[in-house]
Design a protein around this motif. Structure first.
Motif, PDB file in Angstrom:
ATOM      1  N   VAL A   1       3.534   2.848   2.495  1.00 42.63           N
ATOM      2  CA  VAL A   1       2.743   2.769   3.728  1.00 42.63           C
ATOM      3  C   VAL A   1       2.934   1.418   4.414  1.00 42.63           C
ATOM      4  O   VAL A   1       3.262   1.356   5.597  1.00 42.63           O
ATOM      5  CB  VAL A   1       1.241   2.992   3.434  1.00 42.63           C
ATOM      6  CG1 VAL A   1       0.401   2.765   4.689  1.00 42.63           C
ATOM      7  CG2 VAL A   1       1.000   4.382   2.863  1.00 42.63           C
ATOM      8  N   ALA A   2       2.709   0.334   3.669  1.00 42.30           N
ATOM      9  CA  ALA A   2       2.782  -0.999   4.267  1.00 42.30           C
ATOM     10  C   ALA A   2       2.957  -2.023   3.165  1.00 42.30           C
ATOM     11  O   ALA A   2       2.583  -1.790   2.015  1.00 42.30           O
ATOM     12  CB  ALA A   2       1.523  -1.299   5.074  1.00 42.30           C
TER      13      ALA A   2
ATOM     14  N   VAL B   1      -4.522   9.895  -1.541  1.00 39.18           N
ATOM     15  CA  VAL B   1      -5.043   8.804  -2.366  1.00 39.18           C
ATOM     16  C   VAL B   1      -4.208   7.570  -2.030  1.00 39.18           C
ATOM     17  O   VAL B   1      -2.981   7.624  -2.065  1.00 39.18           O
ATOM     18  CB  VAL B   1      -4.949   9.126  -3.860  1.00 39.18           C
ATOM     19  CG1 VAL B   1      -5.438   7.938  -4.688  1.00 39.18           C
ATOM     20  CG2 VAL B   1      -5.770  10.367  -4.187  1.00 39.18           C
ATOM     21  N   TYR B   2      -4.885   6.486  -1.705  1.00 38.96           N
ATOM     22  CA  TYR B   2      -4.218   5.249  -1.322  1.00 38.96           C
ATOM     23  C   TYR B   2      -4.253   4.272  -2.489  1.00 38.96           C
ATOM     24  O   TYR B   2      -5.312   4.031  -3.077  1.00 38.96           O
ATOM     25  CB  TYR B   2      -4.894   4.656  -0.094  1.00 38.96           C
ATOM     26  CG  TYR B   2      -4.499   5.375   1.170  1.00 38.96           C
ATOM     27  CD1 TYR B   2      -4.962   6.656   1.440  1.00 38.96           C
ATOM     28  CD2 TYR B   2      -3.633   4.781   2.096  1.00 38.96           C
ATOM     29  CE1 TYR B   2      -4.578   7.332   2.589  1.00 38.96           C
ATOM     30  CE2 TYR B   2      -3.252   5.443   3.252  1.00 38.96           C
ATOM     31  CZ  TYR B   2      -3.720   6.717   3.491  1.00 38.96           C
ATOM     32  OH  TYR B   2      -3.336   7.389   4.630  1.00 38.96           O
TER      33      TYR B   2
ATOM     34  N   TYR C   1      -6.207  -5.978   2.525  1.00 39.89           N
ATOM     35  CA  TYR C   1      -6.902  -4.954   3.295  1.00 39.89           C
ATOM     36  C   TYR C   1      -5.893  -4.047   3.999  1.00 39.89           C
ATOM     37  O   TYR C   1      -4.786  -4.474   4.336  1.00 39.89           O
ATOM     38  CB  TYR C   1      -7.788  -5.595   4.360  1.00 39.89           C
ATOM     39  CG  TYR C   1      -8.763  -6.607   3.820  1.00 39.89           C
ATOM     40  CD1 TYR C   1      -8.458  -7.966   3.853  1.00 39.89           C
ATOM     41  CD2 TYR C   1      -9.985  -6.214   3.279  1.00 39.89           C
ATOM     42  CE1 TYR C   1      -9.348  -8.910   3.373  1.00 39.89           C
ATOM     43  CE2 TYR C   1     -10.885  -7.150   2.789  1.00 39.89           C
ATOM     44  CZ  TYR C   1     -10.561  -8.496   2.834  1.00 39.89           C
ATOM     45  OH  TYR C   1     -11.443  -9.410   2.339  1.00 39.89           O
ATOM     46  N   LEU C   2      -6.310  -2.831   4.235  1.00 39.20           N
ATOM     47  CA  LEU C   2      -5.542  -1.922   5.068  1.00 39.20           C
ATOM     48  C   LEU C   2      -6.505  -1.314   6.082  1.00 39.20           C
ATOM     49  O   LEU C   2      -7.355  -0.488   5.711  1.00 39.20           O
ATOM     50  CB  LEU C   2      -4.866  -0.827   4.250  1.00 39.20           C
ATOM     51  CG  LEU C   2      -3.921   0.093   5.035  1.00 39.20           C
ATOM     52  CD1 LEU C   2      -2.688  -0.694   5.501  1.00 39.20           C
ATOM     53  CD2 LEU C   2      -3.482   1.295   4.190  1.00 39.20           C
ATOM     54  N   GLN C   3      -6.406  -1.786   7.306  1.00 45.26           N
ATOM     55  CA  GLN C   3      -7.227  -1.247   8.387  1.00 45.26           C
ATOM     56  C   GLN C   3      -6.490  -0.057   8.976  1.00 45.26           C
ATOM     57  O   GLN C   3      -5.332  -0.183   9.406  1.00 45.26           O
ATOM     58  CB  GLN C   3      -7.454  -2.307   9.465  1.00 45.26           C
ATOM     59  CG  GLN C   3      -8.214  -1.806  10.684  1.00 45.26           C
ATOM     60  CD  GLN C   3      -9.659  -1.462  10.369  1.00 45.26           C
ATOM     61  OE1 GLN C   3     -10.340  -2.183   9.652  1.00 45.26           O
ATOM     62  NE2 GLN C   3     -10.127  -0.335  10.901  1.00 45.26           N
TER      63      GLN C   3
ATOM     64  N   TRP D   1       0.867  -1.177   0.000  1.00 45.18           N
ATOM     65  CA  TRP D   1       0.000   0.000   0.000  1.00 45.18           C
ATOM     66  C   TRP D   1       0.909   1.234   0.000  1.00 45.18           C
ATOM     67  O   TRP D   1       1.883   1.298   0.761  1.00 45.18           O
ATOM     68  CB  TRP D   1      -0.905   0.044   1.232  1.00 45.18           C
ATOM     69  CG  TRP D   1      -2.101  -0.850   1.153  1.00 45.18           C
ATOM     70  CD1 TRP D   1      -2.258  -2.076   1.725  1.00 45.18           C
ATOM     71  CD2 TRP D   1      -3.338  -0.583   0.465  1.00 45.18           C
ATOM     72  NE1 TRP D   1      -3.503  -2.587   1.449  1.00 45.18           N
ATOM     73  CE2 TRP D   1      -4.190  -1.687   0.671  1.00 45.18           C
ATOM     74  CE3 TRP D   1      -3.813   0.483  -0.304  1.00 45.18           C
ATOM     75  CZ2 TRP D   1      -5.486  -1.768   0.143  1.00 45.18           C
ATOM     76  CZ3 TRP D   1      -5.092   0.402  -0.829  1.00 45.18           C
ATOM     77  CH2 TRP D   1      -5.920  -0.708  -0.609  1.00 45.18           C
ATOM     78  N   PHE D   2       0.533   2.179  -0.836  1.00 45.00           N
ATOM     79  CA  PHE D   2       1.237   3.445  -0.932  1.00 45.00           C
ATOM     80  C   PHE D   2       0.189   4.552  -0.867  1.00 45.00           C
ATOM     81  O   PHE D   2      -1.000   4.303  -1.044  1.00 45.00           O
ATOM     82  CB  PHE D   2       2.012   3.530  -2.256  1.00 45.00           C
ATOM     83  CG  PHE D   2       3.101   2.506  -2.368  1.00 45.00           C
ATOM     84  CD1 PHE D   2       2.816   1.198  -2.741  1.00 45.00           C
ATOM     85  CD2 PHE D   2       4.419   2.843  -2.101  1.00 45.00           C
ATOM     86  CE1 PHE D   2       3.818   0.244  -2.833  1.00 45.00           C
ATOM     87  CE2 PHE D   2       5.432   1.899  -2.196  1.00 45.00           C
ATOM     88  CZ  PHE D   2       5.126   0.605  -2.567  1.00 45.00           C
TER      89      PHE D   2
END
Length: 123
Positions: free
Chosen positions: A48-49, A93-94, A80-82, A36-37
């Protein structure tokens, strides 16, 4: 051609939570690390992750560690990104992306990207 579709973005107040999802259209989803960015207005896209192919080894940027959790369900081709304890500086924007390089945090090692989902945090 592999496609990624993100969803779940929206507007929430600071301190709130949101979960974004990313669905991949490939039968080989489990062979990729997924990252995830995010990209805020006027800023470069940042890591991000990332999660490993099996989902056993997540890694986070310092800015989100302890607040965000990445997970995946290979039976659903979904990551998923919680996001908890959200801050106005999380507004961006993810994007999710696939990489054959294990656990990379570098944008240029991801060759498949989604269209992004907007996350806005109000103060």
């Amino acid at each position: 051609q592999v496609q990624l579709v993100e969803s779940g973005g929206g507007l929430v107040q600071a301190g709130g939570s949101l979960r974004v999802s990313c669905v991949a259209s490939t039968r080989t989803f489990s062979t990729y690390s997924v990252g995830w960015f995010r990209q805020a207005p006027g800023k470069e896209r940042e890591f991000v992750a990332v999660i490993s192919r099996s989902g056993s080894a997540p890694y986070y940027a310092d800015s989100v560690k302890g607040r965000f959790t990445i997970s995946r369900d290979n039976t659903k081709n979904t990551v998923y990104l919680q996001m908890n304890s959200l801050k106005p500086e999380d507004t961006a924007v993810y994007y999710c992306a696939l990489s054959i390089v294990p656990m990379s945090t570098s944008l240029n090692q991801y060759n498949t990207w989604g269209q992004g989902t907007q996350v806005t945090i109000s103060s």
